[in-house]
Every structure is written in structure tokens, then in C-alpha cells.
Design a protein around this motif. Structure first.
Motif, PDB file in Angstrom:
ATOM      1  N   CYS A 103       0.822  -1.211   0.000  1.00 23.13           N
ATOM      2  CA  CYS A 103       0.000   0.000   0.000  1.00 23.13           C
ATOM      3  C   CYS A 103       0.855   1.260   0.000  1.00 23.13           C
ATOM      4  CB  CYS A 103      -0.928   0.005   1.211  1.00 23.13           C
ATOM      5  SG  CYS A 103      -2.096  -1.371   1.234  1.00 23.13           S
ATOM      6  N   LYS A 104       0.386   2.255  -0.762  1.00 21.56           N
ATOM      7  CA  LYS A 104       1.038   3.564  -0.812  1.00 21.56           C
ATOM      8  C   LYS A 104      -0.019   4.653  -0.695  1.00 21.56           C
ATOM      9  CE  LYS A 104       5.044   2.310  -3.526  1.00 21.56           C
ATOM     10  NZ  LYS A 104       5.833   2.566  -4.709  1.00 21.56           N
ATOM     11  N   VAL A 105       0.394   5.770  -0.100  1.00 21.73           N
ATOM     12  CA  VAL A 105      -0.486   6.920   0.065  1.00 21.73           C
ATOM     13  C   VAL A 105      -0.121   7.945  -1.009  1.00 21.73           C
ATOM     14  CG1 VAL A 105      -1.294   8.703   1.666  1.00 21.73           C
ATOM     15  CG2 VAL A 105      -0.515   6.493   2.552  1.00 21.73           C
ATOM     16  N   TYR A 106      -1.127   8.523  -1.633  1.00 21.16           N
ATOM     17  CA  TYR A 106      -0.913   9.505  -2.695  1.00 21.16           C
ATOM     18  C   TYR A 106      -1.696  10.773  -2.412  1.00 21.16           C
ATOM     19  CZ  TYR A 106       0.953   5.679  -5.538  1.00 21.16           C
ATOM     20  OH  TYR A 106       1.692   4.627  -5.997  1.00 21.16           O
ATOM     21  N   LEU A 107      -1.107  11.891  -2.813  1.00 24.51           N
ATOM     22  CA  LEU A 107      -1.841  13.138  -2.934  1.00 24.51           C
ATOM     23  C   LEU A 107      -2.552  13.067  -4.285  1.00 24.51           C
ATOM     24  CD1 LEU A 107       0.826  15.517  -1.387  1.00 24.51           C
ATOM     25  CD2 LEU A 107      -1.452  15.030  -0.474  1.00 24.51           C
ATOM     26  N   TRP A 137      -7.469   9.479 -11.349  1.00 27.86           N
ATOM     27  CA  TRP A 137      -8.064   8.151 -11.291  1.00 27.86           C
ATOM     28  C   TRP A 137      -9.073   8.098 -12.428  1.00 27.86           C
ATOM     29  CZ3 TRP A 137     -12.089   6.364  -7.136  1.00 27.86           C
ATOM     30  CH2 TRP A 137     -12.534   5.072  -7.443  1.00 27.86           C
ATOM     31  N   LYS A 138      -8.699   7.403 -13.490  1.00 26.09           N
ATOM     32  CA  LYS A 138      -9.567   7.266 -14.661  1.00 26.09           C
ATOM     33  C   LYS A 138     -10.497   6.083 -14.417  1.00 26.09           C
ATOM     34  CE  LYS A 138      -9.653   6.419 -19.599  1.00 26.09           C
ATOM     35  NZ  LYS A 138      -8.875   5.913 -20.744  1.00 26.09           N
ATOM     36  N   ILE A 139     -11.732   6.388 -14.124  1.00 25.96           N
ATOM     37  CA  ILE A 139     -12.718   5.363 -13.833  1.00 25.96           C
ATOM     38  C   ILE A 139     -13.243   4.761 -15.136  1.00 25.96           C
ATOM     39  CG2 ILE A 139     -15.000   4.972 -12.827  1.00 25.96           C
ATOM     40  CD1 ILE A 139     -14.124   7.150 -10.721  1.00 25.96           C
ATOM     41  N   ASN A 140     -13.487   5.619 -16.095  1.00 24.06           N
ATOM     42  CA  ASN A 140     -13.850   5.195 -17.448  1.00 24.06           C
ATOM     43  C   ASN A 140     -13.549   6.365 -18.371  1.00 24.06           C
ATOM     44  OD1 ASN A 140     -16.188   6.959 -17.458  1.00 24.06           O
ATOM     45  ND2 ASN A 140     -17.263   5.397 -16.266  1.00 24.06           N
ATOM     46  N   ASP A 141     -13.914   6.260 -19.621  1.00 25.67           N
ATOM     47  CA  ASP A 141     -13.560   7.301 -20.581  1.00 25.67           C
ATOM     48  C   ASP A 141     -14.277   8.623 -20.316  1.00 25.67           C
ATOM     49  OD1 ASP A 141     -11.835   7.817 -22.789  1.00 25.67           O
ATOM     50  OD2 ASP A 141     -13.602   7.944 -24.084  1.00 25.67           O
ATOM     51  N   VAL A 174     -11.332  11.517 -11.782  1.00 25.45           N
ATOM     52  CA  VAL A 174     -11.372  12.300 -10.547  1.00 25.45           C
ATOM     53  C   VAL A 174      -9.981  12.363  -9.930  1.00 25.45           C
ATOM     54  CG1 VAL A 174     -13.810  11.881 -10.061  1.00 25.45           C
ATOM     55  CG2 VAL A 174     -12.104  10.272  -9.215  1.00 25.45           C
ATOM     56  N   GLN A 175      -9.793  13.322  -9.046  1.00 29.41           N
ATOM     57  CA  GLN A 175      -8.532  13.512  -8.331  1.00 29.41           C
ATOM     58  C   GLN A 175      -8.825  13.649  -6.839  1.00 29.41           C
ATOM     59  OE1 GLN A 175      -6.596  16.970  -9.900  1.00 29.41           O
ATOM     60  NE2 GLN A 175      -6.313  16.084 -11.916  1.00 29.41           N
ATOM     61  N   PRO A 176      -8.970  12.535  -6.127  1.00 29.58           N
ATOM     62  CA  PRO A 176      -9.222  12.628  -4.689  1.00 29.58           C
ATOM     63  C   PRO A 176      -8.088  13.377  -3.980  1.00 29.58           C
ATOM     64  CG  PRO A 176      -9.581  10.393  -5.479  1.00 29.58           C
ATOM     65  CD  PRO A 176      -8.935  11.152  -6.593  1.00 29.58           C
ATOM     66  N   ASP A 177      -8.415  14.036  -2.865  1.00 30.37           N
ATOM     67  CA  ASP A 177      -7.401  14.797  -2.127  1.00 30.37           C
ATOM     68  C   ASP A 177      -6.290  13.895  -1.605  1.00 30.37           C
ATOM     69  OD1 ASP A 177      -8.397  17.456  -2.383  1.00 30.37           O
ATOM     70  OD2 ASP A 177      -9.962  16.959  -0.947  1.00 30.37           O
ATOM     71  N   VAL A 178      -6.656  12.743  -1.051  1.00 31.59           N
ATOM     72  CA  VAL A 178      -5.691  11.745  -0.562  1.00 31.59           C
ATOM     73  C   VAL A 178      -6.275  10.383  -0.906  1.00 31.59           C
ATOM     74  CG1 VAL A 178      -4.506  10.775   1.455  1.00 31.59           C
ATOM     75  CG2 VAL A 178      -4.972  13.224   1.370  1.00 31.59           C
ATOM     76  N   LEU A 179      -5.424   9.448  -1.293  1.00 30.04           N
ATOM     77  CA  LEU A 179      -5.895   8.101  -1.555  1.00 30.04           C
ATOM     78  C   LEU A 179      -4.825   7.086  -1.200  1.00 30.04           C
ATOM     79  CD1 LEU A 179      -5.949   7.557  -5.410  1.00 30.04           C
ATOM     80  CD2 LEU A 179      -5.430   9.750  -4.425  1.00 30.04           C
ATOM     81  N   ILE A 180      -5.282   5.889  -0.881  1.00 32.00           N
ATOM     82  CA  ILE A 180      -4.376   4.778  -0.591  1.00 32.00           C
ATOM     83  C   ILE A 180      -4.645   3.694  -1.621  1.00 32.00           C
ATOM     84  CG2 ILE A 180      -3.712   2.975   1.051  1.00 32.00           C
ATOM     85  CD1 ILE A 180      -4.410   4.893   3.309  1.00 32.00           C
ATOM     86  N   VAL A 181      -3.561   3.244  -2.240  1.00 35.73           N
ATOM     87  CA  VAL A 181      -3.619   2.224  -3.280  1.00 35.73           C
ATOM     88  C   VAL A 181      -2.766   1.051  -2.818  1.00 35.73           C
ATOM     89  CG1 VAL A 181      -3.064   1.718  -5.693  1.00 35.73           C
ATOM     90  CG2 VAL A 181      -3.923   3.990  -5.060  1.00 35.73           C
ATOM     91  N   CYS A 182      -3.310  -0.155  -2.928  1.00 32.92           N
ATOM     92  CA  CYS A 182      -2.584  -1.352  -2.475  1.00 32.92           C
ATOM     93  C   CYS A 182      -2.240  -2.278  -3.634  1.00 32.92           C
ATOM     94  CB  CYS A 182      -3.393  -2.091  -1.410  1.00 32.92           C
ATOM     95  SG  CYS A 182      -3.588  -1.160   0.113  1.00 32.92           S
ATOM     96  N   LYS A 184       0.099  -2.103  -7.660  1.00 32.29           N
ATOM     97  CA  LYS A 184       1.014  -1.300  -8.474  1.00 32.29           C
ATOM     98  C   LYS A 184       0.243  -0.534  -9.550  1.00 32.29           C
ATOM     99  CE  LYS A 184       5.315  -1.485 -10.972  1.00 32.29           C
ATOM    100  NZ  LYS A 184       6.403  -2.278 -11.495  1.00 32.29           N
ATOM    101  N   ILE A 185       0.569   0.742  -9.685  1.00 36.73           N
ATOM    102  CA  ILE A 185      -0.020   1.575 -10.728  1.00 36.73           C
ATOM    103  C   ILE A 185       0.902   1.457 -11.944  1.00 36.73           C
ATOM    104  CG2 ILE A 185      -0.715   3.901 -11.408  1.00 36.73           C
ATOM    105  CD1 ILE A 185      -1.155   4.508  -8.411  1.00 36.73           C
ATOM    106  N   GLU A 186       0.374   0.932 -13.026  1.00 34.48           N
ATOM    107  CA  GLU A 186       1.177   0.647 -14.215  1.00 34.48           C
ATOM    108  C   GLU A 186       1.109   1.750 -15.260  1.00 34.48           C
ATOM    109  OE1 GLU A 186       2.724  -2.530 -14.907  1.00 34.48           O
ATOM    110  OE2 GLU A 186       2.214  -3.387 -12.962  1.00 34.48           O
ATOM    111  N   LYS A 187       0.117   2.622 -15.167  1.00 40.91           N
ATOM    112  CA  LYS A 187      -0.097   3.646 -16.188  1.00 40.91           C
ATOM    113  C   LYS A 187       0.183   5.018 -15.610  1.00 40.91           C
ATOM    114  CE  LYS A 187      -3.521   0.722 -18.389  1.00 40.91           C
ATOM    115  NZ  LYS A 187      -4.918   0.551 -18.740  1.00 40.91           N
ATOM    116  N   LYS A 188       0.001   6.065 -16.408  1.00 39.49           N
ATOM    117  CA  LYS A 188       0.216   7.427 -15.915  1.00 39.49           C
ATOM    118  C   LYS A 188      -0.976   7.921 -15.106  1.00 39.49           C
ATOM    119  CE  LYS A 188      -1.248   9.865 -20.078  1.00 39.49           C
ATOM    120  NZ  LYS A 188      -0.893  10.879 -21.049  1.00 39.49           N
ATOM    121  N   PHE A 189      -1.946   7.052 -14.897  1.00 40.83           N
ATOM    122  CA  PHE A 189      -3.119   7.337 -14.082  1.00 40.83           C
ATOM    123  C   PHE A 189      -3.517   6.047 -13.377  1.00 40.83           C
ATOM    124  CE2 PHE A 189      -4.376   6.457 -18.468  1.00 40.83           C
ATOM    125  CZ  PHE A 189      -5.177   5.339 -18.310  1.00 40.83           C
ATOM    126  N   LEU A 190      -4.301   6.191 -12.337  1.00 40.95           N
ATOM    127  CA  LEU A 190      -4.849   5.032 -11.638  1.00 40.95           C
ATOM    128  C   LEU A 190      -6.029   4.529 -12.458  1.00 40.95           C
ATOM    129  CD1 LEU A 190      -4.851   3.293  -9.016  1.00 40.95           C
ATOM    130  CD2 LEU A 190      -6.420   4.987  -8.055  1.00 40.95           C
TER     131      LEU A 190
END
Length: 180
Positions: free
Chosen positions: A64-68, A72-76, A80-88, A90-96
Motif C-alpha cells: 500500500c502507498k499513500v498519494y496526494l 483516477w480514470k474510472i472510465n472514458d 477524478v482527483q481525490p485529495d488523498v488516496l491509498i492504493v494497495c 502497483k499503478i502501471e499507467k500514468k493514471f490510476l
């Protein structure tokens, strides 16, 4: 289809990538993320980020990592850009491109309605496990957990809260320490 939907332009991620400034895109509708957040918002956001980063560091949540804010591309049609998020994972692209395990939004007068309504619904539909709504004006933290296909309020202003992100990954921290 409503009259507004028939005449309102519909934007996509491709359009979003061309825009200058800070934006979010929700179901094809652009939302300007300006003016810049006020100092109190940024202070609380920084404090929450630091607290969650320390909590993750002291846990067994190795993935897990914490991001500012990041995209986050949910679909086309929705980014959105949440203020803080935790991802558990690996992010492989230039967006979540998959749901984080925790999202936090710091309320401001300009974003409170969107954070409590549209974004809460989006996060719930995406099955984000935890959603924190942080209100600097009233020094209030609301913790919602995705339970039985919907968000349930599980704590308001908890001194300490334990998050169970994934198997063998529990992180607990003193959430009220974010207030200066």
C-alpha cells in the motif's frame, strides 16, 4: 434524456488530456478545480497525507502507498482527483485505472456538495472500501466503509481508527491528529 443532457457538450478522457489547469471529469461533465484550495484545506490535506503515510509505514501493508491527488480514470467519461488516496496495488499507467482502498476528500465551500453526493456515489459504485469526508470548518472526520453494496457511516471523529485494507493488512492511526 433531459433537455440539459441533449444540449450539454459531452467530454471524454481524450478531451480532458488537452485541457490546461486542474480539472475533474464526471460522466462527461467538466469541473474546474479552481480557485486553488485555501491554506486551511492544504494544511489539513498535508497533515492527513503525512499521518496516513506514517500509519502505512508502521503497518504490515507492504503493497500500500499513500498519494496526494492523482488522476483516477474510472472510465472514458470520468476522471477524478481525490485529495488523498491509498492504493494497495502497483499503478502501471500514468493514471490510476482501478479503485483505491481509501479515498479522502477535504471539504471546501466550493466542493462540499460534489464530495458528499456525486463523488460519494462514484466511490460507492467503484466499491472503494473506505471513504473519509474531512470537514476543516467543523474539525469533523466522517469514516464510511463499503459494506453490503453501500457506504455505511462507521465512525465520526474517532480518536483512532483501524483500517483493514487487505488480507494481513491493518493500519491504525490517530485521525484527530490532523488538526493544527
Amino acid at each position: 434524456m433531459s433537455i440539459a443532457e441533449r444540449y450539454r457538450p459531452h467530454y471524454t478522457y481524450e478531451d480532458y488530456c488537452q485541457w490546461e489547469g486542474n480539472w475533474e471529469l464526471i460522466e462527461g461533465m467538466p469541473y474546474a478545480m479552481s480557485p486553488a484550495p485555501v491554506p486551511q484545506h492544504q494544511s489539513v490535506n498535508g497533515n492527513l497525507y503525512s499521518l496516513l503515510k506514517e500509519v502505512i509505514k508502521n503497518s504490515r501493508c507492504e503493497n500500500c502507498k499513500v498519494y496526494l491527488p492523482i488522476d483516477w480514470k474510472i472510465n472514458d467519461n470520468t476522471v477524478v482527483q481525490p485529495d488523498v488516496l491509498i492504493v494497495c496495488d502497483k499503478i502501471e499507467k500514468k493514471f490510476l485505472d482501478f479503485p483505491p482502498v481509501l479515498v479522502a476528500e477535504i471539504l471546501s465551500p466550493a466542493t462540499a456538495s460534489k464530495d458528499r453526493n456525486e463523488k460519494m456515489e462514484i466511490y460507492q459504485l467503484q466499491k472503494v472500501k473506505y471513504y473519509l469526508i474531512v470537514d476543516p470548518q467543523f474539525q469533523k472526520i466522517e469514516v464510511y466503509q463499503f459494506i453490503n453494496s453501500q457506504y455505511e457511516p462507521v465512525a465520526i471523529n474517532p480518536d483512532t481508527y483501524s483500517f483493514h485494507f487487505e488480507d494481513n493488512c491493518t493500519a491504525a492511526g490517530p485521525l484527530l491528529d490532523i488538526w493544527d
